[in-house]
Design a protein around this motif. Structure first.
Motif, PDB file in Angstrom:
ATOM      1  N   ILE A   1       0.675  -9.365   1.668  1.00  0.00           N
ATOM      2  CA  ILE A   1      -0.304  -8.453   2.273  1.00  0.00           C
ATOM      3  C   ILE A   1      -1.449  -8.144   1.296  1.00  0.00           C
ATOM      4  CG2 ILE A   1       1.346  -7.407   3.862  1.00  0.00           C
ATOM      5  CD1 ILE A   1       1.554  -5.019   1.974  1.00  0.00           C
ATOM      6  N   LYS A   2      -1.478  -8.872   0.183  1.00  0.00           N
ATOM      7  CA  LYS A   2      -2.526  -8.724  -0.839  1.00  0.00           C
ATOM      8  C   LYS A   2      -2.676  -7.278  -1.288  1.00  0.00           C
ATOM      9  CE  LYS A   2      -5.048 -12.784   0.775  1.00  0.00           C
ATOM     10  NZ  LYS A   2      -6.345 -13.339   1.243  1.00  0.00           N
ATOM     11  N   LEU A   3      -1.549  -6.605  -1.459  1.00  0.00           N
ATOM     12  CA  LEU A   3      -1.574  -5.194  -1.835  1.00  0.00           C
ATOM     13  C   LEU A   3      -2.157  -4.997  -3.228  1.00  0.00           C
ATOM     14  CD1 LEU A   3      -0.877  -2.381  -0.800  1.00  0.00           C
ATOM     15  CD2 LEU A   3       1.405  -2.655  -1.763  1.00  0.00           C
ATOM     16  N   GLN A   4      -2.012  -6.003  -4.096  1.00  0.00           N
ATOM     17  CA  GLN A   4      -2.564  -5.901  -5.449  1.00  0.00           C
ATOM     18  C   GLN A   4      -4.087  -5.796  -5.434  1.00  0.00           C
ATOM     19  OE1 GLN A   4      -1.519  -8.646  -4.070  1.00  0.00           O
ATOM     20  NE2 GLN A   4      -2.754 -10.402  -4.670  1.00  0.00           N
ATOM     21  N   GLU A   5      -4.714  -6.179  -4.325  1.00  0.00           N
ATOM     22  CA  GLU A   5      -6.170  -6.070  -4.187  1.00  0.00           C
ATOM     23  C   GLU A   5      -6.588  -4.752  -3.538  1.00  0.00           C
ATOM     24  OE1 GLU A   5      -7.594  -9.475  -2.081  1.00  0.00           O
ATOM     25  OE2 GLU A   5      -6.539 -10.912  -3.369  1.00  0.00           O
TER      26      GLU A   5
ATOM     27  N   ASP B   1      10.431 -11.459  -6.760  1.00  0.00           N
ATOM     28  CA  ASP B   1       9.863 -10.264  -7.385  1.00  0.00           C
ATOM     29  C   ASP B   1       9.028 -10.635  -8.613  1.00  0.00           C
ATOM     30  OD1 ASP B   1      10.696  -8.309  -5.655  1.00  0.00           O
ATOM     31  OD2 ASP B   1      12.406  -7.667  -6.839  1.00  0.00           O
ATOM     32  N   ALA B   2       9.533 -11.562  -9.402  1.00  0.00           N
ATOM     33  CA  ALA B   2       8.805 -11.979 -10.602  1.00  0.00           C
ATOM     34  C   ALA B   2       7.448 -12.572 -10.227  1.00  0.00           C
ATOM     35  CB  ALA B   2       9.633 -12.985 -11.389  1.00  0.00           C
ATOM     36  N   GLY B   3       7.435 -13.385  -9.177  1.00  0.00           N
ATOM     37  CA  GLY B   3       6.178 -13.966  -8.731  1.00  0.00           C
ATOM     38  C   GLY B   3       5.227 -12.927  -8.186  1.00  0.00           C
ATOM     39  N   GLY B   4       5.752 -11.981  -7.405  1.00  0.00           N
ATOM     40  CA  GLY B   4       4.911 -10.932  -6.846  1.00  0.00           C
ATOM     41  C   GLY B   4       4.320 -10.038  -7.914  1.00  0.00           C
ATOM     42  N   ARG B   5       5.120  -9.709  -8.904  1.00  0.00           N
ATOM     43  CA  ARG B   5       4.633  -8.865  -9.990  1.00  0.00           C
ATOM     44  C   ARG B   5       3.515  -9.562 -10.766  1.00  0.00           C
ATOM     45  NH1 ARG B   5       5.345  -6.891 -15.266  1.00  0.00           N
ATOM     46  NH2 ARG B   5       5.881  -4.672 -15.403  1.00  0.00           N
ATOM     47  N   GLY B   6       3.631 -10.872 -10.879  1.00  0.00           N
ATOM     48  CA  GLY B   6       2.616 -11.627 -11.597  1.00  0.00           C
ATOM     49  C   GLY B   6       1.233 -11.528 -10.976  1.00  0.00           C
ATOM     50  N   THR B   7       1.167 -11.297  -9.674  1.00  0.00           N
ATOM     51  CA  THR B   7      -0.135 -11.194  -9.018  1.00  0.00           C
ATOM     52  C   THR B   7      -0.847  -9.888  -9.354  1.00  0.00           C
ATOM     53  OG1 THR B   7       0.734 -10.143  -6.998  1.00  0.00           O
ATOM     54  CG2 THR B   7       0.732 -12.557  -7.085  1.00  0.00           C
ATOM     55  N   ALA B   8      -0.103  -8.913  -9.897  1.00  0.00           N
ATOM     56  CA  ALA B   8      -0.688  -7.593 -10.195  1.00  0.00           C
ATOM     57  C   ALA B   8      -0.792  -7.329 -11.690  1.00  0.00           C
ATOM     58  CB  ALA B   8       0.150  -6.500  -9.528  1.00  0.00           C
ATOM     59  N   GLU B   9      -0.653  -8.338 -12.521  1.00  0.00           N
ATOM     60  CA  GLU B   9      -0.649  -8.138 -13.977  1.00  0.00           C
ATOM     61  C   GLU B   9      -1.941  -7.531 -14.501  1.00  0.00           C
ATOM     62  OE1 GLU B   9       0.430 -11.850 -15.732  1.00  0.00           O
ATOM     63  OE2 GLU B   9       2.580 -11.408 -15.677  1.00  0.00           O
ATOM     64  N   ALA B  10      -3.048  -7.753 -13.802  1.00  0.00           N
ATOM     65  CA  ALA B  10      -4.333  -7.196 -14.244  1.00  0.00           C
ATOM     66  C   ALA B  10      -4.483  -5.726 -13.849  1.00  0.00           C
ATOM     67  CB  ALA B  10      -5.481  -8.013 -13.658  1.00  0.00           C
ATOM     68  N   ASN B  11      -3.578  -5.223 -13.026  1.00  0.00           N
ATOM     69  CA  ASN B  11      -3.629  -3.832 -12.599  1.00  0.00           C
ATOM     70  C   ASN B  11      -2.873  -2.936 -13.582  1.00  0.00           C
ATOM     71  OD1 ASN B  11      -5.011  -4.782 -10.407  1.00  0.00           O
ATOM     72  ND2 ASN B  11      -3.428  -4.320  -8.896  1.00  0.00           N
ATOM     73  N   ASN B  12      -2.805  -1.650 -13.246  1.00  0.00           N
ATOM     74  CA  ASN B  12      -2.122  -0.670 -14.085  1.00  0.00           C
ATOM     75  C   ASN B  12      -0.668  -0.551 -13.652  1.00  0.00           C
ATOM     76  OD1 ASN B  12      -1.639   1.480 -15.881  1.00  0.00           O
ATOM     77  ND2 ASN B  12      -2.185   3.001 -14.317  1.00  0.00           N
ATOM     78  N   ILE B  13       0.245  -1.141 -14.422  1.00  0.00           N
ATOM     79  CA  ILE B  13       1.670  -1.076 -14.103  1.00  0.00           C
ATOM     80  C   ILE B  13       2.320  -0.011 -14.987  1.00  0.00           C
ATOM     81  CG2 ILE B  13       3.857  -2.321 -14.044  1.00  0.00           C
ATOM     82  CD1 ILE B  13       2.319  -4.866 -13.501  1.00  0.00           C
ATOM     83  N   ILE B  14       2.826   1.032 -14.339  1.00  0.00           N
ATOM     84  CA  ILE B  14       3.418   2.182 -15.019  1.00  0.00           C
ATOM     85  C   ILE B  14       4.938   2.062 -14.948  1.00  0.00           C
ATOM     86  CG2 ILE B  14       3.634   4.708 -14.984  1.00  0.00           C
ATOM     87  CD1 ILE B  14       0.919   4.630 -13.330  1.00  0.00           C
ATOM     88  N   LYS B  15       5.611   2.339 -16.045  1.00  0.00           N
ATOM     89  CA  LYS B  15       7.075   2.344 -16.037  1.00  0.00           C
ATOM     90  C   LYS B  15       7.557   3.736 -16.433  1.00  0.00           C
ATOM     91  CE  LYS B  15       9.442  -1.307 -17.139  1.00  0.00           C
ATOM     92  NZ  LYS B  15      10.291  -1.573 -15.939  1.00  0.00           N
ATOM     93  N   LEU B  16       8.227   4.411 -15.507  1.00  0.00           N
ATOM     94  CA  LEU B  16       8.754   5.735 -15.792  1.00  0.00           C
ATOM     95  C   LEU B  16       9.905   5.625 -16.786  1.00  0.00           C
ATOM     96  CD1 LEU B  16       8.934   7.257 -12.179  1.00  0.00           C
ATOM     97  CD2 LEU B  16       7.008   7.292 -13.776  1.00  0.00           C
ATOM     98  N   ASP B  17       9.920   6.495 -17.798  1.00  0.00           N
ATOM     99  CA  ASP B  17      11.025   6.436 -18.750  1.00  0.00           C
ATOM    100  C   ASP B  17      12.280   7.058 -18.134  1.00  0.00           C
ATOM    101  OD1 ASP B  17      10.950   9.274 -19.066  1.00  0.00           O
ATOM    102  OD2 ASP B  17       9.542   9.115 -20.732  1.00  0.00           O
ATOM    103  N   GLU B  18      13.406   6.899 -18.801  1.00  0.00           N
ATOM    104  CA  GLU B  18      14.678   7.304 -18.213  1.00  0.00           C
ATOM    105  C   GLU B  18      14.779   8.808 -18.019  1.00  0.00           C
ATOM    106  OE1 GLU B  18      18.279   5.428 -19.418  1.00  0.00           O
ATOM    107  OE2 GLU B  18      17.253   3.646 -20.160  1.00  0.00           O
ATOM    108  N   ALA B  19      14.132   9.579 -18.869  1.00  0.00           N
ATOM    109  CA  ALA B  19      14.145  11.033 -18.698  1.00  0.00           C
ATOM    110  C   ALA B  19      13.414  11.424 -17.416  1.00  0.00           C
ATOM    111  CB  ALA B  19      13.503  11.711 -19.906  1.00  0.00           C
ATOM    112  N   GLU B  20      12.300  10.758 -17.148  1.00  0.00           N
ATOM    113  CA  GLU B  20      11.547  11.035 -15.917  1.00  0.00           C
ATOM    114  C   GLU B  20      12.327  10.559 -14.690  1.00  0.00           C
ATOM    115  OE1 GLU B  20       8.670  12.515 -13.412  1.00  0.00           O
ATOM    116  OE2 GLU B  20       8.946  12.881 -15.559  1.00  0.00           O
TER     117      GLU B  20
END
Length: 339
Positions: free
Chosen positions: A216-220, A279-298
């Motif tokens: 669905i080209k969500l990365q765009e 999933d790995a392929g899909g994530r690769g399409t958004a590498e230029a975007n802002n990917i946030i990873k919540l830490d374990e406490a959050e």
């Protein structure tokens, strides 16, 4: 007619019947709601059909019909297999909300750990309880889950408070319930409607696994994507490959044995791995975007905030005649056993 002649004729009849059975060919139509580009079509069903054809020397032919091309809506798929409108379907039980309550346990937030292990765990539950329970109307050939749900949003979601008031698309009743508890304004809608509603400002974000993003080209459409650290997934959804019982039981014994060998837990595990790879392929399409990873406490704060979702599910389970907390504990144990 003498005894020798009778014996000879009987032997010829039996030999002819055996030859006919051994030469019988079967076509299994598999109907689903996704496009041909979807990983579950191209990377799962197509290889499955090829493997079955090879194992049966071409006597089992699996024909795949994508995008609801045989008619109906996605929510009709399971009953199409039950009623014999098609031989088999690939579908999400969640499309018929409230019908498959035990299977839904794997869709509870933060239950899923590792797509492959959870897929194997789900099939274990199908084999031991669900096949003769809420899935009794169809033969389940495989059951699996997709990868971890990810938040995709216009504005960055870096902590629980960032969800407050955000209109977020949710795919199932459990996810929309979760989004509400986390402070968002949940909006239920089918996947194909996401781009249009994002463009119109009806929603400001959506939760879907990475594998769906390219389709669905969500990365765009949005620049931010929020993942969770640790071994817990925000959510997942369960899939089944279901077959009409009469068709399954009507297969010649040798072909049914071949189909059994090509399906079950091994096929469920394969489907889970397809989801991981996609999933790995899909994530690769958004590498230029802002990917946030919540830490374990959050993440722990989110899990605590989600507790009312569990409480309501356990209460609903009681109304459906089973122990919800025991089902949750069992699901977690099955996942652990399959890791």
């Amino acid at each position: 007619m003498n005894r020798v002649l009778k014996t000879t004729i009987a032997a010829l009849v039996l030999a002819s019947a055996a030859t006919t059975a051994m030469s019988q060919e079967v076509t299994i139509r598999v109907h689903h709601f996704m496009s041909q580009k979807a990983p579950l079509h191209s990377k799962f069903l197509v290889p499955f059909s090829e493997q079955v054809a090879e194992a049966s020397d071409g006597r089992i032919k699996v024909e795949i019909f994508d995008s609801m091309s045989l008619g109906g809506r996605p929510g009709d798929l399971y009953d199409q297999a039950v009623d014999g409108a098609v031989e088999a379907v690939l579908t999400l039980p969640g499309y018929t909300s409230g019908r498959f309550n035990r299977a839904e346990v794997f869709e509870l937030p933060f239950i899923m750990q590792d797509s492959v292990a959870t897929s194997k765990a789900f099939y274990d539950l199908i084999e031991t309880e669900l096949q003769d329970g809420e899935f009794e109307e169809a033969k389940i050939l495989a059951g699996w889950v997709h990868g971890p749900g990810v938040i995709h949003s216009e504005e960055p979601i870096a902590k629980l408070e960032d969800l407050a008031g955000k209109e977020m698309r949710g795919p199932t009743r459990l996810v929309t319930d979760l989004l509400g508890e986390l402070g968002a304004t949940p909006v239920g809608m089918p996947l194909p409607k996401i781009p249009e509603n994002m463009s119109k400002g009806v929603i400001s974000g959506a939760v879907i696994p990475w594998e769906v993003v390219p389709s669905i080209k969500l990365q765009e459409l949005v620049p931010n994507h929020t993942e969770l650290s640790g071994d817990r997934a925000l959510y997942t959804a369960v899939f089944v490959l279901a077959m009409n019982w009469d068709v399954y039981e009507g297969l010649p014994d040798d072909l049914r044995a071949i189909l059994d060998e090509q399906t079950g837990k091994a096929l469920s595990e394969f489907a889970g791995q397809v989801m991981v790879d996609a999933d790995a392929g899909g994530r690769g399409t958004a590498e230029a975007n802002n990917i946030i990873k919540l830490d374990e406490a959050e993440v722990a704060r989110w899990i605590e905030a989600a507790q009312p979702v569990y409480d309501r599910w356990v209460e609903r389970a009681s109304g459906e005649g089973f122990d919800g907390q025991a089902a949750i504990d069992q699901a977690r144990d099955l996942i652990s056993d399959n890791q």
